[in-house]
Write a protein that holds these residues in place. Structure first.
Motif, PDB file in Angstrom:
ATOM      1  N   ARG A 163       3.774   5.999  -5.434  1.00  0.00           N
ATOM      2  CA  ARG A 163       3.581   6.179  -6.881  1.00  0.00           C
ATOM      3  C   ARG A 163       2.471   7.189  -7.167  1.00  0.00           C
ATOM      4  NH1 ARG A 163       4.432   1.046 -10.741  1.00  0.00           N
ATOM      5  NH2 ARG A 163       6.617   0.691 -10.252  1.00  0.00           N
ATOM      6  N   ARG A 217       3.820   1.565  -1.261  1.00  0.00           N
ATOM      7  CA  ARG A 217       4.382   1.715  -2.605  1.00  0.00           C
ATOM      8  C   ARG A 217       3.360   2.341  -3.550  1.00  0.00           C
ATOM      9  NH1 ARG A 217       7.274  -4.078  -2.743  1.00  0.00           N
ATOM     10  NH2 ARG A 217       9.072  -3.527  -1.463  1.00  0.00           N
ATOM     11  N   PHE A 218       2.107   1.902  -3.460  1.00  0.00           N
ATOM     12  CA  PHE A 218       1.042   2.510  -4.261  1.00  0.00           C
ATOM     13  C   PHE A 218       0.898   3.986  -3.922  1.00  0.00           C
ATOM     14  CE2 PHE A 218      -0.942  -1.782  -5.033  1.00  0.00           C
ATOM     15  CZ  PHE A 218      -0.958  -1.697  -6.406  1.00  0.00           C
ATOM     16  N   ASP A 219       0.935   4.284  -2.627  1.00  0.00           N
ATOM     17  CA  ASP A 219       0.790   5.677  -2.187  1.00  0.00           C
ATOM     18  C   ASP A 219       1.934   6.549  -2.716  1.00  0.00           C
ATOM     19  OD1 ASP A 219      -1.516   4.958  -0.844  1.00  0.00           O
ATOM     20  OD2 ASP A 219      -0.545   4.871   1.132  1.00  0.00           O
ATOM     21  N   GLU A 238      -0.219   5.592 -11.254  1.00  0.00           N
ATOM     22  CA  GLU A 238       0.623   4.475 -10.846  1.00  0.00           C
ATOM     23  C   GLU A 238       2.006   4.535 -11.492  1.00  0.00           C
ATOM     24  OE1 GLU A 238      -3.115   1.327 -10.635  1.00  0.00           O
ATOM     25  OE2 GLU A 238      -1.580   1.067 -12.156  1.00  0.00           O
ATOM     26  N   GLN A 240       0.828  -1.201   0.000  1.00  0.00           N
ATOM     27  CA  GLN A 240       0.000   0.000   0.000  1.00  0.00           C
ATOM     28  C   GLN A 240       0.861   1.249   0.000  1.00  0.00           C
ATOM     29  OE1 GLN A 240      -3.356   0.348  -0.455  1.00  0.00           O
ATOM     30  NE2 GLN A 240      -2.811   2.496  -0.631  1.00  0.00           N
TER      31      GLN A 240
END
Length: 155
Positions: free
Chosen positions: A20, A16-18, A59, A14
């Protein structure tokens, strides 16, 4: 654990998603500011710019290229002169892209062109196939970003 579209994700994923998402938004904000200052943009008052692909989904990684669609809400016949103003605007966009360290344009810029109301169906299908696009706000015009596929606004 964090839930994303019904899927449980470990917190590290999560994060890493944030990261990006934040980096994508930041780069799109810089791009938007730079595009708003483009000298040749004023020749196209009916232009909407969409970011698709990884930037449209927020992303993008540092290696991501940017997929942009330049759509004019008027048919080609509306314009008295179009080719030279288009070349001038697109040359500015190329410079902005290089200045911002985006990867070089694919196929030597083959897809770098304006799309007109009367020639967009095939390109709209291409955008729809990518599932998501993000409308870029240029020159202070407030717009709503939404999925091309569903029409639902982004959060």
């Amino acid at each position: 654990m964090t839930r994303f579209d019904g899927i449980e994700l470990p917190n590290i994923v999560q994060r890493r998603f944030d990261v990006r998402m934040t980096e994508s938004k930041t780069k799109l904000d810089v791009l938007t500011t730079r595009l708003a200052k483009a000298r040749h943009l004023k020749a196209f008052e009916h232009l909407t710019i969409y970011a698709a692909g990884s930037y449209g989904r927020l992303e993008a990684s540092k290696y991501s290229d940017i997929d942009l669609f330049f759509v004019l809400a008027k048919p080609r016949s509306y314009f008295d002169e179009i080719r030279v103003p288009e070349i001038r605007l697109l040359s500015e966009i190329v410079e902005i892209g290089y200045d911002m360290d985006f990867p070089k344009f694919s196929n030597d810029g083959h897809f770098l062109k304006l799309l007109f109301l009367d020639d967009t169906p095939s390109r709209a299908e291409e955008a729809r196939a990518r599932s998501y696009s993000r409308r870029i706000t240029v020159a202070g015009t407030a717009t709503k970003s939404c999925s091309v596929e569903s029409g639902r606004p982004y959060r």
